[in-house]
Design a protein around this motif. Structure first.
Motif, mmCIF file in Angstrom:
data_model
loop_
_atom_site.group_PDB
_atom_site.id
_atom_site.type_symbol
_atom_site.label_atom_id
_atom_site.label_comp_id
_atom_site.label_asym_id
_atom_site.label_seq_id
_atom_site.Cartn_x
_atom_site.Cartn_y
_atom_site.Cartn_z
ATOM 1 N N GLN A 199 36.221 14.549 36.459
ATOM 2 C CA GLN A 199 35.329 13.394 36.418
ATOM 3 C C GLN A 199 34.400 13.530 35.215
ATOM 4 O OE1 GLN A 199 33.374 13.414 40.244
ATOM 5 N NE2 GLN A 199 35.050 12.303 41.238
ATOM 6 N N LEU A 200 34.730 12.784 34.164
ATOM 7 C CA LEU A 200 33.914 12.810 32.954
ATOM 8 C C LEU A 200 32.814 11.751 33.051
ATOM 9 C CD1 LEU A 200 36.727 13.137 30.276
ATOM 10 C CD2 LEU A 200 35.331 14.955 31.244
ATOM 11 N N ASP A 201 31.696 12.032 32.400
ATOM 12 C CA ASP A 201 30.618 11.050 32.380
ATOM 13 C C ASP A 201 31.039 9.793 31.620
ATOM 14 O OD1 ASP A 201 29.069 12.726 33.850
ATOM 15 O OD2 ASP A 201 28.045 13.594 32.120
ATOM 16 N N LYS A 202 31.926 9.920 30.647
ATOM 17 C CA LYS A 202 32.546 8.785 29.975
ATOM 18 C C LYS A 202 33.860 9.257 29.367
ATOM 19 C CE LYS A 202 29.759 9.385 25.739
ATOM 20 N NZ LYS A 202 28.906 8.672 24.760
ATOM 21 N N THR A 203 34.712 8.330 28.959
ATOM 22 C CA THR A 203 36.066 8.695 28.526
ATOM 23 C C THR A 203 36.243 8.716 27.020
ATOM 24 O OG1 THR A 203 36.738 6.379 28.709
ATOM 25 C CG2 THR A 203 37.097 7.777 30.640
ATOM 26 N N ALA A 204 35.255 8.276 26.259
ATOM 27 C CA ALA A 204 35.369 8.302 24.795
ATOM 28 C C ALA A 204 34.084 8.868 24.199
ATOM 29 C CB ALA A 204 35.631 6.902 24.257
ATOM 30 N N TYR A 205 34.227 9.705 23.164
ATOM 31 C CA TYR A 205 33.089 10.409 22.588
ATOM 32 C C TYR A 205 33.130 10.328 21.065
ATOM 33 C CZ TYR A 205 32.634 12.402 27.254
ATOM 34 O OH TYR A 205 32.494 12.545 28.607
ATOM 35 N N TYR A 206 31.930 10.373 20.466
ATOM 36 C CA TYR A 206 31.846 10.475 19.020
ATOM 37 C C TYR A 206 31.955 11.937 18.603
ATOM 38 C CZ TYR A 206 30.041 5.705 19.318
ATOM 39 O OH TYR A 206 29.897 4.378 19.578
ATOM 40 N N VAL A 207 32.316 12.171 17.372
ATOM 41 C CA VAL A 207 32.425 13.536 16.858
ATOM 42 C C VAL A 207 31.079 14.244 16.983
ATOM 43 C CG1 VAL A 207 32.886 14.936 14.801
ATOM 44 C CG2 VAL A 207 34.272 12.915 15.261
ATOM 45 N N GLY A 208 31.093 15.480 17.512
ATOM 46 C CA GLY A 208 29.883 16.277 17.654
ATOM 47 C C GLY A 208 29.185 16.124 18.990
ATOM 48 N N GLU A 209 29.551 15.115 19.803
ATOM 49 C CA GLU A 209 28.937 14.927 21.109
ATOM 50 C C GLU A 209 29.409 15.989 22.088
ATOM 51 O OE1 GLU A 209 29.807 10.626 21.995
ATOM 52 O OE2 GLU A 209 27.794 10.788 22.853
ATOM 53 N N LYS A 210 28.601 16.234 23.113
ATOM 54 C CA LYS A 210 29.026 17.116 24.197
ATOM 55 C C LYS A 210 29.912 16.339 25.170
ATOM 56 C CE LYS A 210 25.550 20.749 24.572
ATOM 57 N NZ LYS A 210 24.609 21.414 25.499
ATOM 58 N N ALA A 259 27.923 24.583 43.637
ATOM 59 C CA ALA A 259 28.171 23.844 44.888
ATOM 60 C C ALA A 259 29.592 23.318 44.970
ATOM 61 C CB ALA A 259 27.179 22.698 45.027
ATOM 62 N N GLY A 260 30.547 24.189 44.639
ATOM 63 C CA GLY A 260 31.947 23.805 44.750
ATOM 64 C C GLY A 260 32.462 22.962 43.603
ATOM 65 N N GLN A 261 31.617 22.648 42.624
ATOM 66 C CA GLN A 261 32.028 21.842 41.485
ATOM 67 C C GLN A 261 32.100 22.702 40.224
ATOM 68 O OE1 GLN A 261 30.049 17.847 41.258
ATOM 69 N NE2 GLN A 261 28.722 18.728 42.821
ATOM 70 N N VAL A 262 33.128 22.453 39.431
ATOM 71 C CA VAL A 262 33.242 23.088 38.130
ATOM 72 C C VAL A 262 32.525 22.179 37.134
ATOM 73 C CG1 VAL A 262 34.814 23.918 36.360
ATOM 74 C CG2 VAL A 262 35.429 24.146 38.765
ATOM 75 N N ILE A 263 31.397 22.613 36.613
ATOM 76 C CA ILE A 263 30.567 21.800 35.731
ATOM 77 C C ILE A 263 31.077 21.940 34.300
ATOM 78 C CG2 ILE A 263 28.230 21.291 34.951
ATOM 79 C CD1 ILE A 263 28.718 20.917 37.974
ATOM 80 N N LEU A 264 31.532 20.826 33.728
ATOM 81 C CA LEU A 264 32.054 20.844 32.362
ATOM 82 C C LEU A 264 30.911 20.767 31.354
ATOM 83 C CD1 LEU A 264 35.172 18.507 32.605
ATOM 84 C CD2 LEU A 264 35.085 20.998 32.711
ATOM 85 N N ASP A 265 31.003 21.587 30.314
ATOM 86 C CA ASP A 265 30.009 21.600 29.242
ATOM 87 C C ASP A 265 30.732 22.013 27.955
ATOM 88 O OD1 ASP A 265 27.747 21.594 27.736
ATOM 89 O OD2 ASP A 265 26.842 23.377 28.634
ATOM 90 N N LEU A 266 31.508 21.079 27.423
ATOM 91 C CA LEU A 266 32.329 21.336 26.239
ATOM 92 C C LEU A 266 31.795 20.521 25.063
ATOM 93 C CD1 LEU A 266 35.815 20.973 27.994
ATOM 94 C CD2 LEU A 266 34.460 23.067 27.720
ATOM 95 N N ARG A 267 32.282 20.811 23.860
ATOM 96 C CA ARG A 267 31.879 20.051 22.688
ATOM 97 C C ARG A 267 33.076 19.327 22.105
ATOM 98 N NH1 ARG A 267 27.344 19.796 20.067
ATOM 99 N NH2 ARG A 267 26.517 21.561 21.234
ATOM 100 N N ALA A 268 32.882 18.034 21.800
ATOM 101 C CA ALA A 268 33.967 17.217 21.258
ATOM 102 C C ALA A 268 33.977 17.325 19.740
ATOM 103 C CB ALA A 268 33.787 15.766 21.683
ATOM 104 N N ASN A 269 34.842 18.190 19.220
ATOM 105 C CA ASN A 269 34.927 18.399 17.777
ATOM 106 C C ASN A 269 36.207 17.838 17.172
ATOM 107 O OD1 ASN A 269 32.470 19.830 17.587
ATOM 108 N ND2 ASN A 269 33.485 21.692 18.314
ATOM 109 N N LYS A 270 37.229 17.620 17.980
ATOM 110 C CA LYS A 270 38.540 17.227 17.470
ATOM 111 C C LYS A 270 38.806 15.759 17.775
ATOM 112 C CE LYS A 270 43.451 18.221 18.198
ATOM 113 N NZ LYS A 270 44.411 19.001 19.015
#
Length: 512
Positions: free
Chosen positions: A235-246, A277-288
């Motif tokens: 479950q992403l907060d949104k499906t499209a990201y700008y370069v450099g965004e988390k 709390a049972g959730q895998v919290i995503l914290d990645l960087r969108a570089n590609k």
């Protein structure tokens, strides 16, 4: 008394004694025939009750197969085959019973049904089966084969039980003599005994259908709660990201439970420890730029064994927005007769700069979102237009399927299907209606219904509470009786102009 010469008086006494014994035997025989008839009537009544319960189960399965085809359609296909085979054999037996009773003026005068001539003449020809006898055995064999084939290896235990129940193999009597199945069960038996035996066979058919439905649905429930069938959902907060965004969001299980803490998480080939709390919290960087995968597995222990739950998703990194994003808040379809919330957005463009229209229905602004009111067609289209800060114009559209509100279900005490309750509570209960599996919490109001108590006339009730006429027939119900509430009319409280589909019935069984 047997030796020596008897007087005329003694001979008369002996003759009267023999006549008395014959009369006793005749009386006992009539009582047995009547007992068979009584059993046949009870079995017939049980068949009617089981048929009603099976029909409710079939309707529920049909509804689930429409709403969740991937999960329930395979079960429905099996159930339909078994239902067709059961109906075929049941109709055949009904026609056979009708022929047996054709010459009987009073169908309930069991004391005259003491001869077995009809079946002996129709089932047997010498020491072999007649054409009708062979046909009867073939019908049973065909039913058994069809049901076992439909169940397959997935329900082996149930298939074996039905195979044994409808076996037509040779039988051995109490004296150790082997007889053909048809001879063993029907040759030289009184007509009423054979009639009862055929009704019992129909009971076995109906109970087999009931067992099949219960086993299939309970098996589906087991499958749903097993960890091996859980799916990882990204479950992403949104499906499209700008370069450099988390890239932010979370990965959860399909049946999320905060108390279920994974033993290990692997994300994109590496161990991952950001878990809460049972959730895998995503914290990645969108570089590609382009599509990027998020895949891995969550590991739990079940019965001292590790169970891996895999997840797989992707996100897109874009340099500039080029298409509007339209998504339904509550569902992937819109329903006629209700207000459907929908969110419309375009990255980089504020909502007040969007031009949103609809074809095949109406779309109305509602704060930061919109309300869709579907039209009469089977689909509608949402159109979005905007001008980006660069001057580039974007026009996007998306089609939605339009569906009617599914069939509602009648309820008693907010319970659906078969409801058991004391007789003293029935008359005070109100009849309700609801849509337990529907995405919207619609408030329904029952405007009328019909009541059927076994052995009593059907009563029409206006409103949701039993009237005096209904209470009168309810007072005659006995323990174990099943009271059917059907032909229910209901409306949506805040949209009475919308015509609901037929409301499914509810059955009340008197517990005491």
């Amino acid at each position: 008394m047997a030796g020596g010469k008897m007087s005329p008086r003694q001979k008369m006494i002996n003759l009267m004694y023999l006549v008395f014994i014959a009369m006793m035997a005749l009386s006992m025989g009539k009582e047995v025939l009547t007992a068979f008839g009584s059993i046949n009537e009870k079995l017939t009544k049980n068949n009617h009750s089981t048929t009603q319960k099976n029909e409710i189960a079939y309707r529920r399965l049909n509804t689930k197969a429409k709403d969740q085809p991937e999960k329930y359609q395979p079960l429905k296909q099996k159930a339909d085959k078994i239902k067709d085979a059961s109906n075929k054999l049941n109709v055949y037996i009904d026609s056979l019973k009708a022929k047996m009773l054709f010459d009987q003026e009073d169908k309930k005068n069991y004391e005259v049904m003491d001869r077995g001539d009809f079946l002996d003449e129709n089932f047997f020809k010498g020491d072999k089966y007649s054409k009708t006898g062979t046909e009867f055995v073939n019908e049973i064999n065909e039913y058994r084969t069809s049901v076992v084939s439909a169940l397959g290896t997935e329900y082996k235990s149930l298939a074996n039980s039905i195979s044994n129940l409808f076996s037509t193999e040779d039988q051995t009597d109490r004296e150790g003599v082997t007889k053909k199945w048809l001879n063993y069960h029907f040759e030289s038996f009184p007509l009423v005994a054979s009639l009862t035996k055929l009704t019992q066979m129909q009971v076995d058919i109906k109970n087999s259908e009931s067992n099949v439905l219960t086993t299939m649905l309970s098996g589906q429930l087991e499958s749903e709660v097993s960890l091996s069938n859980y799916k990882g959902i990204v479950q992403l907060d949104k499906t499209a990201y700008y370069v450099g965004e988390k890239v932010t969001g979370k990965v959860v299980l399909g049946r999320y439970d905060a108390s279920m803490i994974p033993d290990k998480v692997t994300l994109n080939g590496r161990n991952y420890t950001n878990i809460n709390a049972g959730q895998v919290i995503l914290d990645l960087r969108a570089n590609k730029l382009g599509d990027n995968d998020i895949k891995g597995k969550i590991t739990f222990k079940e019965n001292n064994k590790e169970v891996d739950v895999e997840f797989n998703s992707s996100y897109t990194v874009i340099p500039e927005p080029n298409e509007a994003v339209i998504s339904a808040d509550a569902m992937n379809v819109v329903y006629r007769g209700v207000d459907n919330p929908v969110s419309v957005s375009l990255p980089g463009v504020s909502n007040n700069n969007l031009k949103v229209t609809a074809t095949g229905g109406n779309i109305i602004p509602n704060g930061s979102s919109y309300i869709i009111k579907a039209g009469k067609g089977t689909e509608m289209t949402i159109n979005v237009g905007a001008t980006l800060s660069s001057g580039k114009k974007i026009n996007s559209s998306k089609k939605f399927r339009v569906k009617d509100i599914p069939a509602a279900q009648a309820s008693v005490r907010n319970e659906f299907g078969l409801v058991r309750m004391p007789k003293t509570s029935v008359a005070r209960a109100a009849i309700g209606a609801g849509l337990p599996d529907f995405v919207f919490d619609l408030q329904l109001k029952v405007t009328s219904f019909k009541v059927k108590v076994p052995g009593q006339l059907t009563v029409l009730v206006n409103g949701a509470a039993f009237n005096a006429a209904a209470k009168k027939v309810l007072a005659r119900a006995k323990r174990g009786d099943q009271i059917t509430i059907f032909d229910i009319e209901a409306v949506i409280k805040n949209n009475t102009s919308y015509k609901l589909k037929k409301v499914l019935p509810v059955i009340i069984e008197i517990s005491n």
